[in-house]
Design a protein around this motif. Structure first.
Motif, mmCIF file in Angstrom:
data_model
loop_
_atom_site.group_PDB
_atom_site.id
_atom_site.type_symbol
_atom_site.label_atom_id
_atom_site.label_comp_id
_atom_site.label_asym_id
_atom_site.label_seq_id
_atom_site.Cartn_x
_atom_site.Cartn_y
_atom_site.Cartn_z
ATOM 1 N N GLU A 1 3.498 -12.392 6.225
ATOM 2 C CA GLU A 1 3.789 -11.015 6.631
ATOM 3 C C GLU A 1 3.604 -10.055 5.459
ATOM 4 O O GLU A 1 3.008 -8.976 5.599
ATOM 5 C CB GLU A 1 5.203 -10.893 7.183
ATOM 6 C CG GLU A 1 5.548 -9.468 7.573
ATOM 7 C CD GLU A 1 6.983 -9.282 8.026
ATOM 8 O OE1 GLU A 1 7.315 -8.160 8.425
ATOM 9 O OE2 GLU A 1 7.777 -10.238 7.974
ATOM 10 N N SER A 2 4.103 -10.435 4.295
ATOM 11 C CA SER A 2 3.983 -9.592 3.107
ATOM 12 C C SER A 2 2.515 -9.363 2.751
ATOM 13 O O SER A 2 2.110 -8.239 2.429
ATOM 14 C CB SER A 2 4.722 -10.241 1.937
ATOM 15 O OG SER A 2 4.556 -9.490 0.769
ATOM 16 N N ARG B 1 0.935 -6.975 5.322
ATOM 17 C CA ARG B 1 1.357 -5.583 5.096
ATOM 18 C C ARG B 1 0.655 -4.987 3.879
ATOM 19 O O ARG B 1 0.211 -3.841 3.905
ATOM 20 C CB ARG B 1 2.863 -5.504 4.936
ATOM 21 C CG ARG B 1 3.612 -5.741 6.231
ATOM 22 C CD ARG B 1 5.120 -5.560 6.048
ATOM 23 N NE ARG B 1 5.838 -5.919 7.234
ATOM 24 C CZ ARG B 1 6.011 -5.113 8.289
ATOM 25 N NH1 ARG B 1 5.484 -3.896 8.274
ATOM 26 N NH2 ARG B 1 6.688 -5.512 9.340
ATOM 27 N N ALA B 2 0.542 -5.758 2.808
ATOM 28 C CA ALA B 2 -0.139 -5.275 1.603
ATOM 29 C C ALA B 2 -1.612 -5.001 1.897
ATOM 30 O O ALA B 2 -2.171 -4.003 1.425
ATOM 31 C CB ALA B 2 -0.005 -6.291 0.472
ATOM 32 N N LEU C 1 -2.928 -4.198 4.839
ATOM 33 C CA LEU C 1 -3.007 -3.000 5.671
ATOM 34 C C LEU C 1 -2.673 -1.743 4.880
ATOM 35 O O LEU C 1 -3.285 -0.692 5.093
ATOM 36 C CB LEU C 1 -2.102 -3.138 6.889
ATOM 37 C CG LEU C 1 -2.533 -4.215 7.889
ATOM 38 C CD1 LEU C 1 -1.511 -4.352 9.003
ATOM 39 C CD2 LEU C 1 -3.914 -3.927 8.442
ATOM 40 N N ASP C 2 -1.731 -1.840 3.952
ATOM 41 C CA ASP C 2 -1.402 -0.690 3.101
ATOM 42 C C ASP C 2 -2.609 -0.289 2.253
ATOM 43 O O ASP C 2 -2.789 0.887 1.938
ATOM 44 C CB ASP C 2 -0.223 -0.998 2.181
ATOM 45 C CG ASP C 2 1.105 -1.048 2.922
ATOM 46 O OD1 ASP C 2 1.169 -0.587 4.084
ATOM 47 O OD2 ASP C 2 2.078 -1.565 2.330
ATOM 48 N N GLY C 3 -3.428 -1.272 1.889
ATOM 49 C CA GLY C 3 -4.610 -1.004 1.092
ATOM 50 C C GLY C 3 -5.735 -0.342 1.864
ATOM 51 O O GLY C 3 -6.744 0.046 1.294
ATOM 52 N N ALA D 1 -5.552 2.454 3.286
ATOM 53 C CA ALA D 1 -5.395 3.909 3.234
ATOM 54 C C ALA D 1 -6.709 4.527 2.756
ATOM 55 O O ALA D 1 -7.460 3.900 2.017
ATOM 56 C CB ALA D 1 -4.256 4.284 2.286
ATOM 57 N N ALA E 1 -8.905 3.660 -0.512
ATOM 58 C CA ALA E 1 -8.451 2.407 -1.115
ATOM 59 C C ALA E 1 -9.602 1.442 -1.386
ATOM 60 O O ALA E 1 -9.499 0.575 -2.219
ATOM 61 C CB ALA E 1 -7.404 1.734 -0.228
#
Length: 82
Positions: A61-62, A65-66, A68-70, A72, A75
């Motif tokens: 999961e972590s 999420r990382a 998907l956060d990237g 942006a 990115a």
């Protein structure tokens, strides 16, 4: 974006094959490869080692999420393996 997870070695594994296929197809996507590092893994309980290597539910999961956060704007894309 692609996230691959395997209980095998990253080098030469399924994630590497996916990355190779995407790159040979001319696609540039954000990707993260989770799997076993190319090193000796101590003996122990599988549950403990999966957690240590980030291959348990929380670690996956972590990583997702990382990844998907990237995504942006600005990115960029790339392949990361752990």
């Amino acid at each position: 974006a692609f996230l691959t997870v395997e209980e095998g070695a990253i080098m030469g594994g399924a994630g590497s094959a996916v990355a190779e296929c995407l790159l040979n197809g001319g696609r540039s996507v954000a990707m993260r490869i989770l799997g076993l590092p190319d090193q000796f893994i101590e003996q122990g309980e599988a549950k403990e080692w999966l957690a240590e290597l980030g291959l348990d539910a929380a670690g996956i999961e972590s990583a997702a999420r990382a990844l998907l956060d990237g995504l942006a704007p600005g990115a960029g894309a790339g392949v990361v393996s752990d």
